[in-house]
Scaffold this active site. Sequence first.
Site, PDB file in Angstrom:
ATOM      1  N   HIS A   1       0.532   4.143  -2.757  1.00 38.63           N
ATOM      2  CA  HIS A   1      -0.839   3.884  -2.293  1.00 38.63           C
ATOM      3  C   HIS A   1      -1.000   4.217  -0.812  1.00 38.63           C
ATOM      4  O   HIS A   1      -0.060   4.129  -0.031  1.00 38.63           O
ATOM      5  CB  HIS A   1      -1.323   2.471  -2.638  1.00 38.63           C
ATOM      6  CG  HIS A   1      -0.766   1.351  -1.822  1.00 38.63           C
ATOM      7  ND1 HIS A   1      -0.181   0.236  -2.384  1.00 38.63           N
ATOM      8  CD2 HIS A   1      -0.747   1.146  -0.481  1.00 38.63           C
ATOM      9  CE1 HIS A   1       0.180  -0.598  -1.427  1.00 38.63           C
ATOM     10  NE2 HIS A   1      -0.146  -0.080  -0.269  1.00 38.63           N
TER      11      HIS A   1
ATOM     12  N   ASN B   1       4.212   2.208  -4.357  1.00 37.58           N
ATOM     13  CA  ASN B   1       3.678   2.923  -5.524  1.00 37.58           C
ATOM     14  C   ASN B   1       2.858   4.146  -5.093  1.00 37.58           C
ATOM     15  O   ASN B   1       2.099   4.699  -5.874  1.00 37.58           O
ATOM     16  CB  ASN B   1       2.834   1.974  -6.384  1.00 37.58           C
ATOM     17  CG  ASN B   1       1.682   1.356  -5.604  1.00 37.58           C
ATOM     18  OD1 ASN B   1       1.416   1.745  -4.470  1.00 37.58           O
ATOM     19  ND2 ASN B   1       0.988   0.407  -6.207  1.00 37.58           N
TER      20      ASN B   1
ATOM     21  N   GLU C   1      -4.990   2.090  -4.733  1.00 39.81           N
ATOM     22  CA  GLU C   1      -3.918   1.899  -5.704  1.00 39.81           C
ATOM     23  C   GLU C   1      -3.925   3.042  -6.721  1.00 39.81           C
ATOM     24  O   GLU C   1      -4.899   3.799  -6.809  1.00 39.81           O
ATOM     25  CB  GLU C   1      -4.119   0.549  -6.413  1.00 39.81           C
ATOM     26  CG  GLU C   1      -4.084  -0.667  -5.479  1.00 39.81           C
ATOM     27  CD  GLU C   1      -2.672  -1.047  -5.011  1.00 39.81           C
ATOM     28  OE1 GLU C   1      -1.728  -0.244  -5.188  1.00 39.81           O
ATOM     29  OE2 GLU C   1      -2.527  -2.155  -4.458  1.00 39.81           O
TER      30      GLU C   1
ATOM     31  N   ASP D   1      -8.174  -0.403   6.340  1.00 42.66           N
ATOM     32  CA  ASP D   1      -8.466  -1.430   5.345  1.00 42.66           C
ATOM     33  C   ASP D   1      -8.486  -2.826   5.967  1.00 42.66           C
ATOM     34  O   ASP D   1      -8.095  -3.018   7.121  1.00 42.66           O
ATOM     35  CB  ASP D   1      -7.457  -1.365   4.180  1.00 42.66           C
ATOM     36  CG  ASP D   1      -6.018  -1.184   4.639  1.00 42.66           C
ATOM     37  OD1 ASP D   1      -5.734  -1.427   5.825  1.00 42.66           O
ATOM     38  OD2 ASP D   1      -5.176  -0.799   3.815  1.00 42.66           O
TER      39      ASP D   1
HETATM   40  C1  GLP Z   1      -0.257  -2.282   2.890  1.00 45.56           C
HETATM   41  C2  GLP Z   1      -1.310  -1.506   3.662  1.00 45.56           C
HETATM   42  C3  GLP Z   1      -1.007  -0.031   3.659  1.00 45.56           C
HETATM   43  C4  GLP Z   1       0.440   0.188   4.062  1.00 45.56           C
HETATM   44  C5  GLP Z   1       1.349  -0.471   3.063  1.00 45.56           C
HETATM   45  C6  GLP Z   1       2.819  -0.284   3.373  1.00 45.56           C
HETATM   46  O1  GLP Z   1      -0.501  -2.300   1.532  1.00 45.56           O
HETATM   47  N1  GLP Z   1      -2.639  -1.693   3.176  1.00 45.56           N
HETATM   48  O2  GLP Z   1      -1.890   0.624   4.546  1.00 45.56           O
HETATM   49  O3  GLP Z   1       0.718   1.547   4.141  1.00 45.56           O
HETATM   50  O4  GLP Z   1       1.071  -1.850   3.081  1.00 45.56           O
HETATM   51  O5  GLP Z   1       3.260  -1.299   4.216  1.00 45.56           O
HETATM   52  P1  GLP Z   1       4.597  -1.283   5.028  1.00 45.56           P
HETATM   53  O6  GLP Z   1       4.429  -0.287   6.105  1.00 45.56           O
HETATM   54  O7  GLP Z   1       4.731  -2.680   5.563  1.00 45.56           O
HETATM   55  O8  GLP Z   1       5.671  -0.930   4.085  1.00 45.56           O
END
Ligand code: GLP
Length: 240
Positions: A131, A129, A136, A67
């Site tokens: 995702h 959540n 989402e 992303d």
């Molecule tokens: C963002 C990214 C996701 C990632 C998520 C969790 O939203 N787009 O790909 O998995 O954060 O982030 P973290 O690993 O910092 O908890």
Amino acid sequence: MIIKIFKDSEELGTALGHEFVEAVKENPHIILGLATGSSPLLTYASIAKESQERGVSFAGVKSFNLDEYLSCPLEDQTYRAFMEANLFSYIDIKKENTHFPSATGLSGYDEEIKEAGGVDFQLLGIGRNGHIGFNEPGTPADSLTHVVTLTESTRVANARFFRDDLSLVPTQAVTMGIGTIKKSKRIALIANTLDKAEPIAKLLRGEKDLECPVTALIDHPAFEVYLTEEVDAAVQKLLA
Ligand code: GLP
């Protein structure tokens, strides 16, 4: 689904980094799917260290990131900048072989991945959540690369990267769809903080739920879930 449990984030990162380096050694032209966020940081550190120590080259590797933000006001918080800072600058991957989705090339991203031969090994974090990427809750399981409006909870969670100023957190992003992710031949998902216990518990319950996007991966034939002992203990409590 294979669950792998590690003493802590460090051991998890070292083990998963090793899996990636081994995969590149086995197939120097491998197609990697890469993720951002805090979860994969120690995995990237491990890939950088082990590939340097063992002289494993990434010159033939192609990468497709999950992303990217749209209209990110802080250049150093784009996901390309994140990947440069945490992985690309430590390995010899060629910049032209690193790909990120963009709003202008939406339908092209899935095509590009397909033309490259498909993602062989996809790294995933998970949102609180459930995702994956920026898919989402409610995202269809067959979705391809698309633009998303970020939920308030995801923006709040990511504000720490934007000087804790919510007004600086982008409101939209482009993400591989769940359908795009599901096409990867092998998937490794990291959950190494307690705030991920709930979506992981839902995943382990084994029921698909559109409101918890990660559950779309339940029947993927090569899906590995990397947990720390602490997260596993919290998940077991939720499942009890
Ligand atoms: C963002 C990214 C996701 C990632 C998520 C969790 O939203 N787009 O790909 O998995 O954060 O982030 P973290 O690993 O910092 O908890």
